[in-house]
Design a protein around this motif. Structure first.
Motif, PDB file in Angstrom:
ATOM      1  N   UNK A  69      16.268  20.166 -10.732  1.00 28.83           N
ATOM      2  CA  UNK A  69      15.951  19.287 -11.208  1.00 28.83           C
ATOM      3  C   UNK A  69      16.531  18.158 -12.035  1.00 28.83           C
ATOM      4  N   UNK A  70      16.388  16.752 -12.108  1.00 31.31           N
ATOM      5  CA  UNK A  70      17.460  15.802 -12.591  1.00 31.31           C
ATOM      6  C   UNK A  70      17.576  16.409 -13.912  1.00 31.31           C
ATOM      7  N   UNK A  71      16.438  17.269 -14.732  1.00 33.78           N
ATOM      8  CA  UNK A  71      16.654  17.557 -16.021  1.00 33.78           C
ATOM      9  C   UNK A  71      17.605  18.895 -16.454  1.00 33.78           C
ATOM     10  N   UNK A  72      17.993  19.696 -14.946  1.00 34.82           N
ATOM     11  CA  UNK A  72      19.203  20.727 -14.804  1.00 34.82           C
ATOM     12  C   UNK A  72      20.472  20.351 -15.265  1.00 34.82           C
ATOM     13  N   UNK A  73      20.531  18.710 -15.605  1.00 37.54           N
ATOM     14  CA  UNK A  73      21.986  18.566 -15.738  1.00 37.54           C
ATOM     15  C   UNK A  73      21.479  18.879 -17.316  1.00 37.54           C
ATOM     16  N   UNK A  74      20.759  19.238 -17.995  1.00 39.19           N
ATOM     17  CA  UNK A  74      21.366  19.769 -19.323  1.00 39.19           C
ATOM     18  C   UNK A  74      21.679  21.194 -19.278  1.00 39.19           C
ATOM     19  N   UNK A  75      21.971  21.611 -19.047  1.00 34.72           N
ATOM     20  CA  UNK A  75      22.354  23.168 -18.417  1.00 34.72           C
ATOM     21  C   UNK A  75      23.919  23.378 -19.257  1.00 34.72           C
ATOM     22  N   UNK A  76      24.219  24.442 -19.490  1.00 28.70           N
ATOM     23  CA  UNK A  76      25.839  24.293 -19.532  1.00 28.70           C
ATOM     24  C   UNK A  76      26.346  23.927 -18.005  1.00 28.70           C
ATOM     25  N   UNK A  77      27.792  23.441 -18.793  1.00 35.46           N
ATOM     26  CA  UNK A  77      28.717  22.893 -18.096  1.00 35.46           C
ATOM     27  C   UNK A  77      29.182  24.150 -16.838  1.00 35.46           C
ATOM     28  N   UNK A  78      29.111  25.595 -17.787  1.00 37.77           N
ATOM     29  CA  UNK A  78      29.596  26.640 -16.821  1.00 37.77           C
ATOM     30  C   UNK A  78      28.576  26.527 -15.724  1.00 37.77           C
ATOM     31  N   UNK A  79      27.017  26.363 -15.616  1.00 38.87           N
ATOM     32  CA  UNK A  79      25.581  27.175 -15.522  1.00 38.87           C
ATOM     33  C   UNK A  79      25.402  26.179 -13.801  1.00 38.87           C
ATOM     34  N   UNK A  80      26.456  24.953 -14.533  1.00 38.10           N
ATOM     35  CA  UNK A  80      26.103  23.445 -13.893  1.00 38.10           C
ATOM     36  C   UNK A  80      26.967  23.700 -12.707  1.00 38.10           C
ATOM     37  N   UNK A  81      28.001  23.349 -13.246  1.00 34.42           N
ATOM     38  CA  UNK A  81      29.580  23.847 -12.159  1.00 34.42           C
ATOM     39  C   UNK A  81      28.485  24.878 -11.274  1.00 34.42           C
ATOM     40  N   UNK A  82      28.339  26.291 -11.754  1.00 35.93           N
ATOM     41  CA  UNK A  82      28.312  27.317 -10.768  1.00 35.93           C
ATOM     42  C   UNK A  82      27.530  26.986  -9.601  1.00 35.93           C
ATOM     43  N   UNK A  83      26.263  26.255 -10.367  1.00 33.29           N
ATOM     44  CA  UNK A  83      24.916  25.870  -9.512  1.00 33.29           C
ATOM     45  C   UNK A  83      25.642  25.642  -8.126  1.00 33.29           C
ATOM     46  N   UNK A  84      25.912  23.908  -8.636  1.00 30.85           N
ATOM     47  CA  UNK A  84      26.567  23.306  -7.420  1.00 30.85           C
ATOM     48  C   UNK A  84      27.373  23.661  -6.722  1.00 30.85           C
ATOM     49  N   UNK A  85      28.993  24.672  -6.558  1.00 32.00           N
ATOM     50  CA  UNK A  85      29.115  26.115  -6.144  1.00 32.00           C
ATOM     51  C   UNK A  85      28.521  26.901  -5.390  1.00 32.00           C
ATOM     52  N   UNK A  86      27.345  27.342  -5.757  1.00 31.80           N
ATOM     53  CA  UNK A  86      26.752  27.999  -5.198  1.00 31.80           C
ATOM     54  C   UNK A  86      25.908  27.301  -4.129  1.00 31.80           C
ATOM     55  N   UNK A  87      25.242  26.424  -3.765  1.00 30.20           N
ATOM     56  CA  UNK A  87      24.521  25.753  -2.986  1.00 30.20           C
ATOM     57  C   UNK A  87      25.399  24.980  -1.766  1.00 30.20           C
ATOM     58  N   UNK A  88      26.594  24.406  -2.110  1.00 27.94           N
ATOM     59  CA  UNK A  88      27.962  24.270  -1.226  1.00 27.94           C
ATOM     60  C   UNK A  88      28.287  25.259  -0.261  1.00 27.94           C
ATOM     61  N   UNK A  89      28.244  26.508  -1.135  1.00 27.16           N
ATOM     62  CA  UNK A  89      28.348  28.219  -0.418  1.00 27.16           C
ATOM     63  C   UNK A  89      27.673  28.355   0.661  1.00 27.16           C
ATOM     64  N   UNK A 115      28.847  15.842  -5.772  1.00 24.72           N
ATOM     65  CA  UNK A 115      29.474  15.774  -5.620  1.00 24.72           C
ATOM     66  C   UNK A 115      30.162  15.319  -4.360  1.00 24.72           C
ATOM     67  N   UNK A 116      31.005  14.403  -4.037  1.00 22.09           N
ATOM     68  CA  UNK A 116      31.671  14.052  -2.460  1.00 22.09           C
ATOM     69  C   UNK A 116      30.778  15.435  -1.579  1.00 22.09           C
ATOM     70  N   UNK A 117      32.076  16.256  -1.801  1.00 28.51           N
ATOM     71  CA  UNK A 117      31.842  17.385  -0.955  1.00 28.51           C
ATOM     72  C   UNK A 117      29.978  18.052  -0.251  1.00 28.51           C
ATOM     73  N   UNK A 118      29.866  17.921  -1.883  1.00 24.24           N
ATOM     74  CA  UNK A 118      28.528  18.965  -1.737  1.00 24.24           C
ATOM     75  C   UNK A 118      27.678  17.563  -0.711  1.00 24.24           C
ATOM     76  N   UNK A 119      27.639  16.562  -0.973  1.00 25.43           N
ATOM     77  CA  UNK A 119      26.941  15.889  -0.004  1.00 25.43           C
ATOM     78  C   UNK A 119      27.202  15.739   1.041  1.00 25.43           C
ATOM     79  N   UNK A 120      28.103  15.434   1.351  1.00 25.59           N
ATOM     80  CA  UNK A 120      29.014  15.999   2.918  1.00 25.59           C
ATOM     81  C   UNK A 120      28.073  16.245   3.555  1.00 25.59           C
ATOM     82  N   UNK A 121      28.420  18.550   3.609  1.00 28.63           N
ATOM     83  CA  UNK A 121      28.015  19.171   3.298  1.00 28.63           C
ATOM     84  C   UNK A 121      26.616  19.163   4.021  1.00 28.63           C
ATOM     85  N   UNK A 122      25.707  18.347   2.740  1.00 26.24           N
ATOM     86  CA  UNK A 122      23.992  17.305   2.776  1.00 26.24           C
ATOM     87  C   UNK A 122      23.888  17.202   4.699  1.00 26.24           C
TER      88      UNK A 122
END
Length: 246
Positions: A69-89, A115-122
């Motif tokens: 969600x647009x609100x999930x950016x409020x989570x820790x930087x570690x969790x957000x980065x991990x989620x973005x990596x999970x989406x790409x994978x 990030x650009x890499x995720x958007x391209x995959x999408x």
């Protein structure tokens, strides 16, 4: 996923055409097991595959899942980065199976902050599955219902300013044409897992007449058997959309 040419048919009588799911409880699932929250998100991603398969078996044509969600950016930087990596994978790993099993994938939400890499995959996944019709999977990523309505209103206002739309012609059937979901039917059934009884800014406009199910099961534990029960219960509901039966 099962091979599309040899589907296992377990059609649920009266199954909803479009199911939307707020996949909640991944972090708590991991915490209960003494594991990092990201382990719960990985477990939840695996559950998505099973529910997509269940949609194909039960006769559910459209599935929309709330991934970030647009609100999930409020989570820790570690969790957000991990989620973005999970989406790409997840996109890279599941692309072949989704294509082979007739799943059309769409993403809704604002892509500007991704990030650009995720958007391209999408974008690539949307393009490569655009001719599939067996199941329509929509992933809400960096999505918020209020944000979606605000963005839609801006697009509508620009068309009015450009003389492409007469303000007097604007009605409640106009705005949906500007929403991210303009090509989708409204959800018939919205499910939220994890015991929370709120909609968390998800499909606010589209779910005006949806049926809701708030269940205690954490998302990584949500099974196709429980999904089948919810779809079956939906088939027994009397949906009047504000009218009174005579």
């Amino acid at each position: 996923m099962p091979n599309a040419s040899h589907p296992t048919c377990e059609l649920v009588p009266g199954a909803p055409r479009h199911v939307a799911i707020i996949m909640d409880g991944n972090g708590r699932w991991a915490t209960q097991r003494g594991r990092p929250r990201l382990m719960g998100h990985h477990a939840g991603a695996k559950r998505v595959r099973e529910i997509v398969e269940a949609c194909q078996a039960f006769g559910v044509e459209y599935l929309t899942i709330f991934a970030f969600s647009t609100e999930n950016w409020k989570r820790t930087q570690t969790e957000v980065a991990g989620l973005m990596s999970l989406f790409r994978r997840y996109i890279a790993k599941e692309k072949k199976a989704l294509k082979e099993n007739g799943v059309r994938v769409r993403f809704i939400g604002d892509r500007v902050n991704l990030d650009d890499k995720l958007v391209k995959l999408m974008n690539d996944l949307e393009d490569e599955t655009k001719d599939n019709t067996r199941t329509h999977l929509t992933v809400a990523l960096n999505y918020g219902g209020r944000d979606e309505v605000a963005r839609a209103t801006k697009r509508l206002a620009k068309d009015v300013a450009a003389g492409l739309l007469n303000p007097d012609d604007v009605g409640e059937e106009t705005l949906p044409r500007y929403l991210d979901t303009h090509v989708l039917p409204d959800p018939d059934l919205v499910i939220r897992t994890s015991g929370e009884a709120r909609i968390s800014n998800f499909l606010l406009w589209q779910s005006a007449y949806a049926e809701y199910e708030f269940i205690d099961t954490l998302w990584p534990d949500f099974s196709k058997e429980e999904f089948s029960k919810l779809c079956t219960a939906f088939g027994g509901r009397d949906r009047r959309f504000g009218a009174v039966k005579t």
